[in-house]
Design a protein around this motif. Structure first.
Motif, PDB file in Angstrom:
ATOM      1  N   SER A 117     -20.437 -11.715  27.775  1.00 50.62           N
ATOM      2  CA  SER A 117     -21.196 -10.757  26.979  1.00 50.62           C
ATOM      3  C   SER A 117     -22.644 -11.215  26.899  1.00 50.62           C
ATOM      4  O   SER A 117     -23.009 -12.288  27.408  1.00 50.62           O
ATOM      5  CB  SER A 117     -20.620 -10.706  25.553  1.00 50.62           C
ATOM      6  OG  SER A 117     -20.900 -11.938  24.878  1.00 50.62           O
ATOM      7  N   ASP A 118     -23.472 -10.411  26.251  1.00 47.58           N
ATOM      8  CA  ASP A 118     -24.800 -10.883  25.897  1.00 47.58           C
ATOM      9  C   ASP A 118     -24.639 -12.102  24.993  1.00 47.58           C
ATOM     10  O   ASP A 118     -23.661 -12.209  24.244  1.00 47.58           O
ATOM     11  CB  ASP A 118     -25.574  -9.788  25.156  1.00 47.58           C
ATOM     12  CG  ASP A 118     -25.857  -8.581  26.041  1.00 47.58           C
ATOM     13  OD1 ASP A 118     -25.949  -8.754  27.285  1.00 47.58           O
ATOM     14  OD2 ASP A 118     -25.988  -7.471  25.499  1.00 47.58           O
ATOM     15  N   PRO A 119     -25.568 -13.056  25.033  1.00 44.61           N
ATOM     16  CA  PRO A 119     -25.451 -14.239  24.169  1.00 44.61           C
ATOM     17  C   PRO A 119     -25.379 -13.847  22.699  1.00 44.61           C
ATOM     18  O   PRO A 119     -26.054 -12.918  22.267  1.00 44.61           O
ATOM     19  CB  PRO A 119     -26.738 -15.013  24.469  1.00 44.61           C
ATOM     20  CG  PRO A 119     -27.177 -14.539  25.816  1.00 44.61           C
ATOM     21  CD  PRO A 119     -26.778 -13.100  25.887  1.00 44.61           C
ATOM     22  N   TYR A 120     -24.536 -14.579  21.950  1.00 45.84           N
ATOM     23  CA  TYR A 120     -24.423 -14.275  20.523  1.00 45.84           C
ATOM     24  C   TYR A 120     -24.734 -15.473  19.633  1.00 45.84           C
ATOM     25  O   TYR A 120     -24.755 -15.350  18.412  1.00 45.84           O
ATOM     26  CB  TYR A 120     -23.028 -13.729  20.199  1.00 45.84           C
ATOM     27  CG  TYR A 120     -21.898 -14.742  20.265  1.00 45.84           C
ATOM     28  CD1 TYR A 120     -21.547 -15.505  19.152  1.00 45.84           C
ATOM     29  CD2 TYR A 120     -21.168 -14.921  21.433  1.00 45.84           C
ATOM     30  CE1 TYR A 120     -20.515 -16.421  19.209  1.00 45.84           C
ATOM     31  CE2 TYR A 120     -20.120 -15.829  21.490  1.00 45.84           C
ATOM     32  CZ  TYR A 120     -19.808 -16.579  20.376  1.00 45.84           C
ATOM     33  OH  TYR A 120     -18.787 -17.496  20.443  1.00 45.84           O
ATOM     34  N   TYR A 121     -24.988 -16.648  20.246  1.00 43.99           N
ATOM     35  CA  TYR A 121     -25.335 -17.814  19.433  1.00 43.99           C
ATOM     36  C   TYR A 121     -26.133 -18.797  20.281  1.00 43.99           C
ATOM     37  O   TYR A 121     -25.759 -19.093  21.413  1.00 43.99           O
ATOM     38  CB  TYR A 121     -24.067 -18.500  18.906  1.00 43.99           C
ATOM     39  CG  TYR A 121     -24.354 -19.618  17.929  1.00 43.99           C
ATOM     40  CD1 TYR A 121     -24.484 -19.361  16.567  1.00 43.99           C
ATOM     41  CD2 TYR A 121     -24.524 -20.927  18.366  1.00 43.99           C
ATOM     42  CE1 TYR A 121     -24.771 -20.380  15.667  1.00 43.99           C
ATOM     43  CE2 TYR A 121     -24.813 -21.954  17.474  1.00 43.99           C
ATOM     44  CZ  TYR A 121     -24.933 -21.671  16.132  1.00 43.99           C
ATOM     45  OH  TYR A 121     -25.235 -22.676  15.249  1.00 43.99           O
ATOM     46  N   ASP A 122     -27.237 -19.303  19.718  1.00 43.99           N
ATOM     47  CA  ASP A 122     -28.062 -20.312  20.385  1.00 43.99           C
ATOM     48  C   ASP A 122     -27.626 -21.694  19.913  1.00 43.99           C
ATOM     49  O   ASP A 122     -27.563 -21.964  18.709  1.00 43.99           O
ATOM     50  CB  ASP A 122     -29.540 -20.111  20.063  1.00 43.99           C
ATOM     51  CG  ASP A 122     -30.085 -18.819  20.644  1.00 43.99           C
ATOM     52  OD1 ASP A 122     -29.586 -18.399  21.707  1.00 43.99           O
ATOM     53  OD2 ASP A 122     -30.999 -18.229  20.046  1.00 43.99           O
ATOM     54  N   ALA A 123     -27.310 -22.572  20.867  1.00 46.53           N
ATOM     55  CA  ALA A 123     -26.799 -23.895  20.526  1.00 46.53           C
ATOM     56  C   ALA A 123     -27.450 -24.954  21.410  1.00 46.53           C
ATOM     57  O   ALA A 123     -28.463 -24.723  22.049  1.00 46.53           O
ATOM     58  CB  ALA A 123     -25.282 -23.927  20.683  1.00 46.53           C
ATOM     59  N   GLY A 124     -26.849 -26.137  21.448  1.00 50.54           N
ATOM     60  CA  GLY A 124     -27.324 -27.247  22.259  1.00 50.54           C
ATOM     61  C   GLY A 124     -26.459 -28.457  21.979  1.00 50.54           C
ATOM     62  O   GLY A 124     -25.519 -28.390  21.168  1.00 50.54           O
ATOM     63  N   LEU A 125     -26.740 -29.570  22.624  1.00 49.31           N
ATOM     64  CA  LEU A 125     -25.959 -30.793  22.447  1.00 49.31           C
ATOM     65  C   LEU A 125     -26.753 -31.815  21.646  1.00 49.31           C
ATOM     66  O   LEU A 125     -27.982 -31.854  21.720  1.00 49.31           O
ATOM     67  CB  LEU A 125     -25.596 -31.390  23.809  1.00 49.31           C
ATOM     68  CG  LEU A 125     -24.879 -30.473  24.793  1.00 49.31           C
ATOM     69  CD1 LEU A 125     -24.614 -31.222  26.104  1.00 49.31           C
ATOM     70  CD2 LEU A 125     -23.577 -29.954  24.208  1.00 49.31           C
ATOM     71  N   VAL A 126     -26.026 -32.655  20.906  1.00 54.34           N
ATOM     72  CA  VAL A 126     -26.678 -33.704  20.141  1.00 54.34           C
ATOM     73  C   VAL A 126     -25.792 -34.950  20.165  1.00 54.34           C
ATOM     74  O   VAL A 126     -24.571 -34.853  20.312  1.00 54.34           O
ATOM     75  CB  VAL A 126     -26.940 -33.250  18.680  1.00 54.34           C
ATOM     76  CG1 VAL A 126     -25.634 -33.145  17.908  1.00 54.34           C
ATOM     77  CG2 VAL A 126     -27.945 -34.166  17.995  1.00 54.34           C
ATOM     78  N   LEU A 127     -26.423 -36.109  20.037  1.00 44.08           N
ATOM     79  CA  LEU A 127     -25.717 -37.383  20.055  1.00 44.08           C
ATOM     80  C   LEU A 127     -25.482 -37.843  18.619  1.00 44.08           C
ATOM     81  O   LEU A 127     -26.389 -37.824  17.787  1.00 44.08           O
ATOM     82  CB  LEU A 127     -26.543 -38.426  20.809  1.00 44.08           C
ATOM     83  CG  LEU A 127     -25.869 -39.748  21.154  1.00 44.08           C
ATOM     84  CD1 LEU A 127     -24.756 -39.531  22.180  1.00 44.08           C
ATOM     85  CD2 LEU A 127     -26.893 -40.751  21.693  1.00 44.08           C
ATOM     86  N   ALA A 128     -24.247 -38.273  18.338  1.00 42.24           N
ATOM     87  CA  ALA A 128     -23.903 -38.785  17.011  1.00 42.24           C
ATOM     88  C   ALA A 128     -23.402 -40.220  17.127  1.00 42.24           C
ATOM     89  O   ALA A 128     -22.711 -40.576  18.093  1.00 42.24           O
ATOM     90  CB  ALA A 128     -22.829 -37.916  16.364  1.00 42.24           C
TER      91      ALA A 128
END
Length: 246
Positions: free
Chosen positions: A105-116
C-alpha cells in the motif's frame, strides 16, 4: 401454485445474495508481538495495537470482514509470496526486494532503526562500536540485513524481539538493533531504567500494508487510508498508540 413457486425462487435468490455478502472475508496476517503495532492483550485474549485498529477501520470502510491469522513475522513474508494471505500488516518495512515479490500500500508509518544497550553501558556509543560484539535483533527483518551489511558484529537472531531485549538486560548480548517505535516503547514500559538508546537514527524506513501481486484490494485500501488521513481518523488512531498526532 405459481405464487408458491415464485416465492420459492425469491427465497433462493435472497439466500444466494446473503451468502455472497458473507463471502467478503479477507484473510489478514499479522505478527505475534510487535508492540505497540500488534500484540496480544493477555487479559482479554484479543489482538490489539496500532496496526490492528488501522486494518479494522480500513475493513469497515472498504466493506470486508477480517479473518485474522497471527503468525511469526517470517511466516507472513512466506505467506504473502504464495498468496496464502490476502493482506499482511505487521509493521512491515517497504523494501525493494519485498516489492519484487508482493505489492505494498501507500506508506502509512515513517520509522527507522536504532541501537539499544544496557543503561550502564559506556563503551558502545554508536553503531561503529559493535564490531566483534554480540548484537541481537529479530530474524528476517531489515535490522538483520543492516547488521550483516554494515557491521562485523556477532549477529544473534531471535524469532521474538522481546527475547532479544531480555538477553540484553541479562548481559547475554551487548546491544540490540531494531525499529525505533518498538525499542522506545519497550524502554518506557518494560525495561524500567535498564536500557537506553545510543547513536543516531540508522535508516529512514516506511511501513506498508502487503498484498499478493496485482491484488484488487490494494487500490481500495489506499483509498481508505487517504480518507482516514484526511478526516482525522488516522491521526486519532496514531495518537492513541503513540501519544501524539503525526
Amino acid at each position: 401454485m405459481k405464487k408458491l413457486v415464485g416465492l420459492f425462487f425469491a427465497l433462493v435468490l435472497m439466500g444466494s445474495l446473503l451468502a455472497a455478502c458473507g463471502d467478503d472475508e479477507v484473510t489478514v496476517a499479522t505478527d505475534t508481538n510487535y508492540v505497540p503495532f500488534e500484540f496480544m492483550n493477555t487479559e482479554t485474549g484479543e489482538m490489539e495495537g496500532f496496526d490492528i485498529d488501522l486494518i479494522y477501520e480500513i475493513a469497515d470502510r472498504v466493506g470486508f470482514e477480517i479473518n485474522l491469522e497471527v503468525v511469526e513475522f517470517d511466516g507472513i513474508l512466506a505467506g504473502m509470496e504464495t498468496g496464502r494471505y490476502d493482506i499482511g500488516i505487521a509493521g512491515m518495512t517497504i523494501t525493494e526486494d519485498r516489492a519484487k515479490v508482493f505489492d505494498f500500500s501507500d506508506p502509512y508509518y515513517d520509522a527507522g532503526l536504532v541501537l539499544a544497550v544496557r543503561a550502564d553501558e559506556e563503551e558502545i556509543q554508536s553503531i561503529d562500536d559493535v564490531d566483534g560484539r554480540p548484537v541481537a535483533t529479530r530474524a528476517a527483518t531489515t535490522s538483520e540485513d543492516y547488521l550483516v551489511e554494515n557491521t562485523d558484529a556477532e549477529v544473534r537472531l531471535f524469532p521474538d524481539i522481546v527475547n532479544a531485549y531480555q538477553d540484553l538486560i541479562a548481559g547475554r548480548v551487548d546491544a540490540v538493533i531494531y525499529d525505533v517505535p518498538n525499542v522506545l516503547y519497550y524502554i518506557e514500559t518494560e525495561a524500567l531504567g535498564e536500557m537506553k538508546t545510543v547513536g543516531d537514527l540508522l535508516t529512514g524506513e516506511q511501513y506498508g500494508i502487503a498484498f499478493p501481486a496485482d491484488s484488487e484490494l490494494r487500490a481500495q485500501v489506499n483509498e481508505a487510508l487517504a480518507e482516514m488521513k484526511e478526516d482525522g481518523t488516522y491521526g486519532d488512531i496514531y495518537e492513541k498508540w503513540f501519544g501524539e498526532r503525526p
